[in-house]
Design an enzyme around this catalytic site. Structure first.
Site, short mmCIF file in Angstrom:
data_model
loop_
_atom_site.label_atom_id
_atom_site.label_comp_id
_atom_site.label_asym_id
_atom_site.label_seq_id
_atom_site.Cartn_x
_atom_site.Cartn_y
_atom_site.Cartn_z
N LYS A 1 31.05 5.98 -12.50
CA LYS A 1 30.41 6.55 -11.50
C LYS A 1 30.47 8.20 -11.77
O LYS A 1 30.90 8.62 -12.94
CB LYS A 1 31.46 6.83 -10.21
N ARG B 1 38.16 -6.11 -13.01
CA ARG B 1 38.79 -5.53 -11.63
C ARG B 1 40.24 -5.22 -11.82
O ARG B 1 40.74 -4.29 -11.19
CB ARG B 1 38.40 -6.58 -10.48
N THR C 1 40.78 0.05 -4.95
CA THR C 1 39.68 1.10 -4.75
C THR C 1 40.48 2.44 -4.52
O THR C 1 39.85 3.61 -4.99
CB THR C 1 39.17 0.64 -3.43
N TYR D 1 24.47 -0.67 -2.56
CA TYR D 1 25.68 -0.59 -1.42
C TYR D 1 24.99 -1.17 -0.24
O TYR D 1 25.48 -1.00 0.88
CB TYR D 1 26.01 0.85 -1.01
N ARG E 1 41.63 3.54 -12.40
CA ARG E 1 41.68 4.51 -11.45
C ARG E 1 43.01 5.17 -11.33
O ARG E 1 43.03 6.31 -10.82
CB ARG E 1 41.29 3.58 -10.15
N ASN F 1 36.47 7.29 -7.14
CA ASN F 1 37.48 6.61 -7.80
C ASN F 1 37.00 6.09 -9.13
O ASN F 1 37.41 5.12 -9.57
CB ASN F 1 37.55 5.26 -6.78
N HIS G 1 33.19 1.35 -10.84
CA HIS G 1 32.75 0.29 -9.97
C HIS G 1 32.71 -1.08 -10.77
O HIS G 1 32.23 -1.01 -11.94
CB HIS G 1 31.56 0.33 -9.27
#
Length: 133
Positions: free
Chosen positions: A10, A86, A92, A50, A103, A113, A116
């Site tokens: 991000k 993940r 998150t 999103y 993260r 964060n 994604h």
């Protein structure tokens, strides 16, 4: 099972020059980069990404965050790639993420964060189509 998954580094990650640090974590854990591009996401692209959050109070903030500066979109491949990525990313909220996850190491807040990752095979396919056509 060999899987492909979409990952976004991000804007906050790109702004803080973390691209290489994050890619090393994925590659060090046996995942291969199949596609990668640095880009500035349009509002339309961010809204598509999103879409499941459209109408929620935080939707506009998500879109603004994803479009504020360049990001890196990539497709990773590997054994159980979706669940592995993940797990590597962490939860998150960086404050709740397990030590040494991406993260926990690099996330600034719940809203910034850093990364994604697709949460299912269906999401991975949909998101790969959005970002790579």
């Amino acid at each position: 099972m060999i899987e492909k998954t979409l990952v976004l580094l991000k804007p906050d990650a790109v702004e803080r020059n973390l691209i290489g640090h994050i890619l090393v974590e994925y590659e060090r854990n046996g995942l291969s980069v199949l596609e990668l591009k640095l880009m500035k996401a349009s509002s339309t692209l961010a809204e598509q990404h999103y879409i499941e959050h459209k109408g929620k109070p935080f939707f506009d903030r998500l879109v603004a965050y994803l479009t504020r500066s360049p990001l890196v979109a990539l497709v990773l491949e590997g054994e159980n790639a979706i669940s592995r990525v993940r797990a590597l990313n962490g939860t998150t909220d960086p404050a709740d993420s397990q030590d040494n996850t991406i993260r926990a190491l690099y996330g600034k807040s719940m809203s910034e964060n850093t990364v994604h990752a697709s949460d299912s095979t269906e999401s991975a396919e949909r998101e790969r189509e959005i970002w790579f056509g």
